[in-house]
Design an enzyme around this catalytic site. Structure first.
Site, short mmCIF file in Angstrom:
data_model
loop_
_atom_site.label_atom_id
_atom_site.label_comp_id
_atom_site.label_asym_id
_atom_site.label_seq_id
_atom_site.Cartn_x
_atom_site.Cartn_y
_atom_site.Cartn_z
N GLU A 83 6.41 -8.55 -8.24
CA GLU A 83 6.67 -8.96 -6.86
C GLU A 83 5.51 -9.82 -6.41
OE1 GLU A 83 7.28 -5.34 -4.39
OE2 GLU A 83 7.63 -4.45 -6.36
N LYS B 234 2.50 -10.64 -3.87
CA LYS B 234 1.65 -9.81 -3.02
C LYS B 234 1.62 -10.49 -1.66
CE LYS B 234 -2.65 -7.22 -3.29
NZ LYS B 234 -3.40 -7.51 -2.06
N ASP C 36 0.65 -11.23 2.06
CA ASP C 36 -0.66 -11.12 2.68
C ASP C 36 -0.52 -10.89 4.18
OD1 ASP C 36 -3.34 -11.04 2.59
OD2 ASP C 36 -3.65 -13.19 2.35
N TYR D 237 8.21 -3.44 0.27
CA TYR D 237 8.01 -3.42 -1.18
C TYR D 237 8.05 -2.03 -1.81
CZ TYR D 237 3.28 -2.36 0.40
OH TYR D 237 2.22 -1.80 1.02
N LYS E 75 -4.56 -11.39 -9.12
CA LYS E 75 -4.97 -12.31 -8.05
C LYS E 75 -4.92 -13.76 -8.51
CE LYS E 75 -6.27 -9.56 -4.68
NZ LYS E 75 -7.24 -9.49 -3.64
N CYS F 93 -32.18 -31.76 16.63
CA CYS F 93 -30.88 -31.28 17.10
C CYS F 93 -29.97 -32.45 17.43
CB CYS F 93 -31.07 -30.39 18.33
SG CYS F 93 -29.52 -29.87 19.05
N CYS G 73 -29.33 -32.30 21.49
CA CYS G 73 -30.34 -32.49 22.53
C CYS G 73 -31.61 -33.17 22.01
CB CYS G 73 -30.69 -31.15 23.18
SG CYS G 73 -31.61 -30.07 22.07
N CYS H 122 -32.14 -24.81 16.74
CA CYS H 122 -32.63 -25.67 17.82
C CYS H 122 -33.27 -24.74 18.84
CB CYS H 122 -31.48 -26.44 18.47
SG CYS H 122 -31.94 -27.15 20.06
N CYS I 250 -30.04 -26.99 25.77
CA CYS I 250 -29.14 -27.56 24.75
C CYS I 250 -27.70 -27.15 25.10
CB CYS I 250 -29.58 -27.03 23.39
SG CYS I 250 -28.66 -27.72 22.01
P1 AMP Z 1 -5.60 -4.16 -1.64
O1 AMP Z 1 -5.65 -3.95 -0.15
O2 AMP Z 1 -6.14 -5.49 -2.08
O3 AMP Z 1 -6.09 -2.98 -2.41
O4 AMP Z 1 -4.07 -4.30 -2.00
C1 AMP Z 1 -3.19 -3.26 -1.71
C2 AMP Z 1 -2.26 -3.70 -0.63
O5 AMP Z 1 -1.45 -4.78 -1.04
C3 AMP Z 1 -1.30 -2.63 -0.28
O6 AMP Z 1 -1.83 -1.78 0.70
C4 AMP Z 1 -0.13 -3.40 0.27
O7 AMP Z 1 -0.17 -3.37 1.66
C5 AMP Z 1 -0.34 -4.83 -0.17
N1 AMP Z 1 0.84 -5.40 -0.83
C6 AMP Z 1 1.32 -6.64 -0.56
N2 AMP Z 1 2.39 -6.89 -1.30
C7 AMP Z 1 2.65 -5.81 -2.05
C8 AMP Z 1 3.65 -5.48 -3.00
N3 AMP Z 1 4.61 -6.33 -3.35
N4 AMP Z 1 3.58 -4.26 -3.57
C9 AMP Z 1 2.61 -3.38 -3.25
N5 AMP Z 1 1.63 -3.64 -2.35
C10 AMP Z 1 1.64 -4.85 -1.75
ZN ZN Z 2 -30.33 -28.63 20.79
#
Ligand code: AMP
Ligand code: ZN
Length: 665
Positions: free
Chosen positions: A112, A114, A116, A223, A310, A404, A407, A422, A428
């Site tokens: 899957e 990851k 963010d 997930y 990663k 700087c 100023c 500065c 400033c």
């Molecule tokens: P980390 O915080 O870097 O240890 O990564 C773990 C976190 O990745 C988990 O707490 C999830 O919230 C997040 N995460 C994002 N996508 C996924 C996924 N497809 N499967 C599992 N965890 C995921």
């Molecule tokens: Zn300055």
């Protein structure tokens, strides 16, 4: 059932289905206009027939409820982190480890992306969403149910042929387009843009007003299904069923039979990820069979059955056209590389940070060079190296700025400091404005109705020269300013008035003493209790305070030895700003635990872990996260880890209960 009730129920069902088509499947089957008409019809019926009220109705998702304090909730099942991998070798090592434990090479995987964002745990009972809790420290998180209910891709109730009682785990994310739109609006309103989608998503979950959350284009990608019921044999099947039941499970997920197949997925998305509507920083690989998952179990930090891969930070090369210098609120100078615009990780990059003079010297960066630019998790990319093969013969080594840019004052650099400063603190412009902007910011005086741009305007108009001047502003002075209506002027004055109640520790942070951040300010407020005590403290007294080192102590003394700062503080005092801790805080704080080191472990009946930690610190004690010879007490709750217990016993450390702790006080 009455015909009205029938009608209401049918409309709700239909609208839920349209929400699902739109937000989960991304393929609406009616126009927005028709949808709005139907929602209006339902609203009307519900208003007329309050007896059929249902909190899960699609009309109830615009929020409105206010959460003052987010309650801490202990997770039923711990939310673990993931182990990371960065190469084929790492993946092969992992495969070998799990093959050994399972005693077979017959292992299937899911791959899957990851996602963010901010992790969330959604608990469903009898098919209804009952609680949504943030990951927190993995053991406990914050109850953000009210806010989560406004996210339209999260179903409030699901069809019954899935599971009944279960948890869904996922990430609340802010898709890039929605994030960009939010920032355009903020910039237009003269506010600081948000830094990145991930932090903004997680910040959104902690907004007090759920109707504000409803306005943000948040989404939730799921997930994992957690359930005692063993209805599905594999992770993949359970997610597919969850998708059918109404959850947003990205269709990017695939099955793989080997590390090579996993790497195919990784390589494919390493390139294609910039076409996604949201951010991803890697891939998560999981053992597909739930029986095998169970057999593999967990380490102290993460499941053995899953690993994250990663993506590498991306790099491009481009020409460095110019180095300019920015002046921050403390006078710190940051060199900025102005680049020939280049596409990096899906956005056009024109500027990159160069950090400080040492960095420029170390990399030997020169104007005219071709440089490598990298983008990691941060919004601002950085220069990581020079392509020396392209350096021009006549290139000149970079001379760091001596004066700087704002100023003209000569810059200084003190020993051991990476940055130039500065020193023209009171003359400033960016320093004057920056200090006031810091003073009013959320984590400091949190002044509502006053933004960073307005501060700049007020200073330019000569209405304020320092933060104390804010308290003398009058509405008549503000109204004539450009873009200022009577109402906003009044809001600003009210906001300033309200800030007089902000507790001392925040005021101390707001003063903008160099090296006195939020945590240090807290420590100082607790220890000295009033600004007068702090002003009178000498170097020895200051460094005797826990975690206050030479650098901070010197900076504090330096700050208060300046007559101008003393005048500012005296004026704030006169206006009624809190310059000592409140009576209530005084009563709750003692020195009873001074010199004692505590470790808090497990789950507690009466107090949350955070309450316990606060009480320890309020009474002069110290909280540590791991047991060592220095530990005096371990406060043990339910489910204290056996290894911790053993260690405490080995070292002969007193293990006490919550009750016994309270008795210490
Ligand atoms: P980390 O915080 O870097 O240890 O990564 C773990 C976190 O990745 C988990 O707490 C999830 O919230 C997040 N995460 C994002 N996508 C996924 C996924 N497809 N499967 C599992 N965890 C995921
Ligand atoms: Zn300055």
């Amino acid at each position: 059932m009455s015909s009205i009730q029938n009608k209401i129920e049918a409309l709700r069902k239909e609208l839920n289905h349209h929400n699902y088509n739109y937000y989960v499947l991304d393929s609406p089957i009616i126009s927005d206009f028709d949808f709005d008409m139907k929602i209006k019809e339902l609203e009307k019926l519900e208003a007329k027939h309050p007896e059929f009220y249902d909190p899960d109705s699609p009309t109830q998702r615009v929020g409105g409820e206010i959460t003052k304090n987010f309650e801490t909730i202990t997770h039923k099942n711990r939310m673990y982190s993931l182990d990371n991998s960065y190469s084929k070798e790492d993946l092969l090592d992992w495969e070998k480890r799990i093959q050994k434990i399972l005693g077979t090479t017959d292992i299937e995987y899911t791959c899957e992306l990851k996602y963010d964002g901010a992790s969330i745990n959604l608990a469903y009972e009898a098919g209804k969403l009952v609680k949504a809790v943030t990951r927190g420290d993995g053991f406990q998180g914050d109850d953000v149910t009210t806010n989560i209910r406004t996210i339209l891709s999260i179903p409030l109730s699901i069809s019954s042929d899935f599971l009944e009682n279960f948890e869904m785990r996922g990430e609340v994310i802010l898709p890039l387009e929605g994030f960009a739109k939010m920032n355009q609006e903020r910039i237009a309103a003269g506010e600081e843009p948000y830094r990145n989608p991930r932090n903004t998503a997680s910040g959104s979950l902690k907004l007090q007003d759920s109707s504000e959350v409803a306005k943000r284009p948040l989404d939730c990608l799921l997930y994992q299904v957690v359930s005692e019921e063993r209805k599905y044999g594999t992770h993949h099947d359970s997610l597919k069923a969850a998708r059918d039941a109404g959850f947003k499970i990205p269709t990017t997920m695939v099955l793989a039979k080997s590390v090579d197949e996993i790497l195919d997925f990784v390589n494919q998305w390493d390139v294609k990820r910039h076409e996604l509507p949201y951010e991803t920083d890697g891939v998560v690989i999981k053992v597909n069979s739930l029986a095998q998952q169970e057999e593999l179990g967990y380490t102290s930090k993460s499941p053995r059955w899953a690993i994250a891969y990663k993506f590498k930070a991306e790099q491009v090369s481009t020409k460095l056209n110019e180095i300019t210098y920015q002046v921050g609120r403390t006078g710190a100078i940051t060199p900025v590389a102005n680049l020939e615009p280049v596409l990096l990780a899906g956005t056009i990059v024109k500027r990159a940070s160069l950090h400080n003079a040492d960095q420029i010297e170390k990399l030997d960066v020169r104007v005219g060079d071709t440089v490598y630019v990298e983008k990691g998790g941060e919004i601002i990319p950085k220069i990581v190296a020079v392509d020396f093969s392209k350096r021009q013969k006549n290139s000149i080594p970079t001379q760091y700025a001596t004066h700087c840019p704002e100023c003209g004052t000569e810059l200084i650099r003190t020993d051991g400091d990476a940055k130039h400063y500065c020193p023209n603190i009171y003359g400033c412009a960016p320093q004057i404005t920056g200090r006031i902007q810091h003073f009013i910011s959320r984590k400091a005086m949190d002044i509502e109705g006053l933004g960073a741009e307005t501060v700049e305007l007020l200073r330019k108009e000569g209405l304020i020269q320092n933060y104390a001047d804010l308290y003398e502003l009058k509405t008549e002075q503000i109204i004539p300013l450009e873009r200022m209506a009577e109402k906003s002027a009044q809001n600003m004055i009210d906001g300033i008035e309200k800030s007089k109640n902000i507790p001392f520790e925040k005021v101390l942070f707001a003063l903008g003493i160099r090296f006195v951040g939020e945590t240090v300010a807290k420590k100082l407020a607790k220890h000295f209790k009033s600004i007068d005590n702090l002003v009178n403290a000498d170097f020895e007294t200051l460094i005797a305070v826990d975690e206050i080192g030479d650098k901070i102590a010197e900076s504090i003394i330096d700050f208060f030895s300046n007559e101008k700062n003393i005048q500012l503080v005296n004026r704030l005092k006169l206006y009624g700003v809190q310059l000592q801790i409140s009576e209530e805080e005084l009563i709750n704080q003692t020195d009873k635990l001074v010199g004692k080191v505590f470790v808090v472990s497990g789950v507690f009946q009466e107090l949350s872990r955070n309450d316990l930690k606060k009480m320890i610190e309020d009474n002069g004690g110290k909280v540590s996260s791991s047991i060592s010879k220095k530990t005096d007490y371990v406060i043990a709750g339910d489910n204290m880890g056996p290894s911790k217990k053993e260690k405490a016993e080995d070292l002969g450390i007193a293990i006490i209960s919550e009750q016994e702790f309270l008795e210490l006080l």
